[in-house]
Design a protein around this motif. Structure first.
Motif, PDB file in Angstrom:
ATOM      1  N   ILE A 289      -4.593   2.045  -8.022  1.00  0.00           N
ATOM      2  CA  ILE A 289      -3.616   2.827  -7.270  1.00  0.00           C
ATOM      3  C   ILE A 289      -2.208   2.430  -7.700  1.00  0.00           C
ATOM      4  CG2 ILE A 289      -5.093   3.181  -5.266  1.00  0.00           C
ATOM      5  CD1 ILE A 289      -3.590   0.928  -3.875  1.00  0.00           C
ATOM      6  N   ASP A 290      -1.295   3.365  -7.569  1.00  0.00           N
ATOM      7  CA  ASP A 290       0.108   3.115  -7.875  1.00  0.00           C
ATOM      8  C   ASP A 290       0.802   2.718  -6.580  1.00  0.00           C
ATOM      9  OD1 ASP A 290       2.776   3.135  -8.565  1.00  0.00           O
ATOM     10  OD2 ASP A 290       2.626   4.930  -9.815  1.00  0.00           O
ATOM     11  N   CYS A 291       0.850   1.409  -6.319  1.00  0.00           N
ATOM     12  CA  CYS A 291       1.375   0.911  -5.052  1.00  0.00           C
ATOM     13  C   CYS A 291       2.848   1.264  -4.870  1.00  0.00           C
ATOM     14  CB  CYS A 291       1.185  -0.605  -4.964  1.00  0.00           C
ATOM     15  SG  CYS A 291      -0.546  -1.127  -4.908  1.00  0.00           S
ATOM     16  N   LYS A 292       3.622   1.190  -5.940  1.00  0.00           N
ATOM     17  CA  LYS A 292       5.051   1.493  -5.813  1.00  0.00           C
ATOM     18  C   LYS A 292       5.265   2.954  -5.455  1.00  0.00           C
ATOM     19  CE  LYS A 292       9.552   0.691  -7.845  1.00  0.00           C
ATOM     20  NZ  LYS A 292      10.327  -0.095  -8.829  1.00  0.00           N
ATOM     21  N   ILE A 294       3.255   4.859  -3.761  1.00  0.00           N
ATOM     22  CA  ILE A 294       2.873   5.024  -2.361  1.00  0.00           C
ATOM     23  C   ILE A 294       3.990   4.547  -1.440  1.00  0.00           C
ATOM     24  CG2 ILE A 294       1.266   4.266  -0.567  1.00  0.00           C
ATOM     25  CD1 ILE A 294      -0.887   4.123  -2.743  1.00  0.00           C
ATOM     26  N   VAL A 295       4.567   3.386  -1.761  1.00  0.00           N
ATOM     27  CA  VAL A 295       5.648   2.838  -0.933  1.00  0.00           C
ATOM     28  C   VAL A 295       6.851   3.767  -0.934  1.00  0.00           C
ATOM     29  CG1 VAL A 295       7.357   0.981  -0.790  1.00  0.00           C
ATOM     30  CG2 VAL A 295       4.942   0.431  -1.135  1.00  0.00           C
ATOM     31  N   LEU A 296       7.240   4.262  -2.100  1.00  0.00           N
ATOM     32  CA  LEU A 296       8.394   5.164  -2.187  1.00  0.00           C
ATOM     33  C   LEU A 296       8.151   6.443  -1.394  1.00  0.00           C
ATOM     34  CD1 LEU A 296       9.361   4.754  -5.947  1.00  0.00           C
ATOM     35  CD2 LEU A 296      10.630   3.907  -3.971  1.00  0.00           C
ATOM     36  N   GLU A 297       6.944   6.974  -1.463  1.00  0.00           N
ATOM     37  CA  GLU A 297       6.631   8.193  -0.711  1.00  0.00           C
ATOM     38  C   GLU A 297       6.695   7.947   0.790  1.00  0.00           C
ATOM     39  OE1 GLU A 297       2.842   9.351  -2.251  1.00  0.00           O
ATOM     40  OE2 GLU A 297       3.705  10.467  -3.950  1.00  0.00           O
ATOM     41  N   LYS A 298       6.248   6.763   1.239  1.00  0.00           N
ATOM     42  CA  LYS A 298       6.321   6.438   2.657  1.00  0.00           C
ATOM     43  C   LYS A 298       7.767   6.331   3.118  1.00  0.00           C
ATOM     44  CE  LYS A 298       1.908   3.968   3.285  1.00  0.00           C
ATOM     45  NZ  LYS A 298       1.513   4.485   4.601  1.00  0.00           N
ATOM     46  N   LEU A 299       8.615   5.697   2.298  1.00  0.00           N
ATOM     47  CA  LEU A 299      10.022   5.574   2.651  1.00  0.00           C
ATOM     48  C   LEU A 299      10.694   6.935   2.715  1.00  0.00           C
ATOM     49  CD1 LEU A 299      11.064   2.463   0.502  1.00  0.00           C
ATOM     50  CD2 LEU A 299      10.805   2.555   2.984  1.00  0.00           C
ATOM     51  N   ILE A 300      10.380   7.797   1.752  1.00  0.00           N
ATOM     52  CA  ILE A 300      10.960   9.141   1.739  1.00  0.00           C
ATOM     53  C   ILE A 300      10.499   9.933   2.953  1.00  0.00           C
ATOM     54  CG2 ILE A 300      10.902  11.359   0.532  1.00  0.00           C
ATOM     55  CD1 ILE A 300      12.813   9.412  -0.692  1.00  0.00           C
ATOM     56  N   PHE A 342      11.144  -3.247  -4.985  1.00  0.00           N
ATOM     57  CA  PHE A 342      10.200  -4.058  -5.752  1.00  0.00           C
ATOM     58  C   PHE A 342       8.942  -4.243  -4.913  1.00  0.00           C
ATOM     59  CE2 PHE A 342      14.513  -4.975  -6.869  1.00  0.00           C
ATOM     60  CZ  PHE A 342      14.507  -4.987  -8.261  1.00  0.00           C
ATOM     61  N   VAL A 343       7.804  -3.871  -5.469  1.00  0.00           N
ATOM     62  CA  VAL A 343       6.551  -3.881  -4.718  1.00  0.00           C
ATOM     63  C   VAL A 343       5.655  -4.999  -5.231  1.00  0.00           C
ATOM     64  CG1 VAL A 343       4.486  -2.564  -4.102  1.00  0.00           C
ATOM     65  CG2 VAL A 343       6.709  -1.413  -4.260  1.00  0.00           C
ATOM     66  N   VAL A 344       5.126  -5.775  -4.283  1.00  0.00           N
ATOM     67  CA  VAL A 344       4.173  -6.850  -4.602  1.00  0.00           C
ATOM     68  C   VAL A 344       2.808  -6.420  -4.074  1.00  0.00           C
ATOM     69  CG1 VAL A 344       3.572  -9.279  -4.289  1.00  0.00           C
ATOM     70  CG2 VAL A 344       5.992  -8.585  -4.405  1.00  0.00           C
ATOM     71  N   PRO A 345       1.922  -5.907  -4.937  1.00  0.00           N
ATOM     72  CA  PRO A 345       0.575  -5.549  -4.484  1.00  0.00           C
ATOM     73  C   PRO A 345      -0.238  -6.821  -4.228  1.00  0.00           C
ATOM     74  CG  PRO A 345       1.152  -4.516  -6.606  1.00  0.00           C
ATOM     75  CD  PRO A 345       2.113  -5.617  -6.363  1.00  0.00           C
ATOM     76  N   PHE A 346      -1.032  -6.805  -3.163  1.00  0.00           N
ATOM     77  CA  PHE A 346      -1.868  -7.981  -2.905  1.00  0.00           C
ATOM     78  C   PHE A 346      -3.100  -7.571  -2.113  1.00  0.00           C
ATOM     79  CE2 PHE A 346       0.447  -7.612   1.022  1.00  0.00           C
ATOM     80  CZ  PHE A 346      -0.359  -8.188   1.997  1.00  0.00           C
ATOM     81  N   ASN A 347      -4.109  -8.432  -2.184  1.00  0.00           N
ATOM     82  CA  ASN A 347      -5.298  -8.300  -1.335  1.00  0.00           C
ATOM     83  C   ASN A 347      -5.736  -9.690  -0.914  1.00  0.00           C
ATOM     84  OD1 ASN A 347      -6.937  -9.337  -3.514  1.00  0.00           O
ATOM     85  ND2 ASN A 347      -6.844  -7.298  -4.442  1.00  0.00           N
ATOM     86  N   ASP A 348      -6.912  -9.796  -0.348  1.00  0.00           N
ATOM     87  CA  ASP A 348      -7.345 -11.077   0.213  1.00  0.00           C
ATOM     88  C   ASP A 348      -7.495 -12.181  -0.824  1.00  0.00           C
ATOM     89  OD1 ASP A 348      -7.407  -9.904   2.686  1.00  0.00           O
ATOM     90  OD2 ASP A 348      -9.550  -9.454   2.639  1.00  0.00           O
ATOM     91  N   SER A 349      -7.649 -11.825  -2.083  1.00  0.00           N
ATOM     92  CA  SER A 349      -7.834 -12.841  -3.127  1.00  0.00           C
ATOM     93  C   SER A 349      -6.522 -13.231  -3.807  1.00  0.00           C
ATOM     94  CB  SER A 349      -8.812 -12.331  -4.185  1.00  0.00           C
ATOM     95  OG  SER A 349      -8.311 -11.177  -4.836  1.00  0.00           O
TER      96      SER A 349
END
Length: 357
Positions: A289-292, A294-300, A342-349
């Protein structure tokens, strides 16, 4: 409608599902024509039911364990956040973010160096004190004045992963084989804009503006459910946002019901050249997925929602052409934000500097 949400917190039956959905249940209830007075009464009762639920979950043992990870564990997680959080950025993002740039000397306000003051203000939207326990600068990990000859109390690493060590060596004269650090000042504070479980009546549930309802209401008609009205966003927090150099969002969904915050943060980014935003975005492992994006779309989305509301307040009539004009601006706004977000993608690992559990 809200009674369905209250059932989710029935202590006797231990039914805790769907606890985060009741704000949308509230919106659906208003749209469906439920009595505003009844909904408000249900919401007041829900505050106490939810506080009871949280008291069940957040035990003293949980807080003790949090304190261990924050202070007694070898990682000293709380101080890692303050010292090394830039280490969560990729090499490319660290090279781009202006916050990490080194000033010419300690008097240069356009960069960090020795004697820079890092003044952290945390806005905790959780109703518990879990994060407060984690971030608390207690005596086991922090000394307000560890040096006899200076008042500095933080060793800050602008490049924790040594991505750019040669550049820093050239500018500061540090040996090539040492990790660069700055002797700095640290102060921090924490606020709970949406209330605390210890004061059930302070816990805010609702939405950001009347535009999130399908039916037209005046602010005065639904003010009991308008969160910005009660946390007094403009009065209490606008100056704080105005004075911030860097925004960091962690553990939040950028949801529409809190769009007041995302609108104002985004406005700060668009109006001020030096301000930047780091967003930690959780994703399920295994997917591409393109996390950045997704974040930009949420902000918009939040930006558009608040702008439409402001048009309504100014004109009392949302004109279709005006809404379309906002839509047309989305592309240029996204381009402007790309350089500031600046987006930091992360999960449980993922091992993070900002929160090492």
């Amino acid at each position: 409608m809200m009674r369905e949400a209250k059932k989710s917190f029935d202590k006797e039956n231990r039914v805790y599902e769907n606890w985060s959905d009741f704000e949308w249940q509230l919106i659906r209830g208003i749209d469906a024509g439920y009595s505003l007075s009844d909904l408000n009464s249900d919401l007041e009762e829900l505050q106490y039911n939810f506080a009871e639920f949280l008291n069940d979950i957040v035990s003293v043992d949980i807080l003790k364990e949090i304190n261990y990870y924050a202070s007694e564990a070898k990682s000293a997680s709380a101080m890692t956040l303050f010292k090394d959080f830039l280490g969560d950025l990729s090499k490319e993002d660290l090279a781009r973010i202006s916050f990490a740039k080194q000033g010419k000397d300690y008097e240069d306000q356009n960069g960090i160096n020795h004697y820079t003051l890092f003044n952290w203000t945390f806005l905790n939207f959780n109703y518990t004190m879990i994060f407060d326990n984690f971030i608390n600068l207690n005596k086991s990990i922090y000394d307000t004045r560890p040096h006899m000859s200076a008042h500095t109390n933080l060793t800050f690493h602008p490049d924790p992963n040594n991505f750019r060590v040669k550049k820093y060596v050239k500018e500061s004269g540090f040996p090539i084989d040492s990790k660069v650090f700055f002797s700095s000042y640290l102060v921090s504070s924490i606020n709970h804009p949406h209330g605390l479980k210890e004061i059930p009546s302070s816990m805010l549930f609702g939405f950001s503006n009347v535009n999130q309802l399908s039916k037209k209401f005046k602010d005065s008609e639904v003010k009991n459910f308008l969160k910005p009205y009660w946390f007094q966003g403009t009065t209490k927090y606008q100056r704080l946002l105005n004075n911030a150099d860097l925004f960091i969002i962690f553990g939040m969904s950028l949801g529409a019901t809190d769009s007041w915050w995302w609108y104002n943060v985004t406005q700060q980014l668009l109006k001020n050249q030096s301000k930047e935003l780091i967003v930690y975005y959780y994703y399920e492992p295994g997917g591409q997925i393109d996390c950045k994006k997704i974040v930009l779309e949420k902000l918009i989305k939040c930006l558009t929602c608040e702008q439409v509301q402001r048009l309504y307040e100014l004109t009392n009539n949302i004109v279709r052409e005006q809404i379309l004009e906002i839509e047309d601006k989305k592309r240029s706004i996204i381009e402007a934000l790309k350089a500031k977000v600046f987006v930091v993608p992360f999960n449980d690992s993922t091992e993070l500097k900002i929160c090492k559990f």
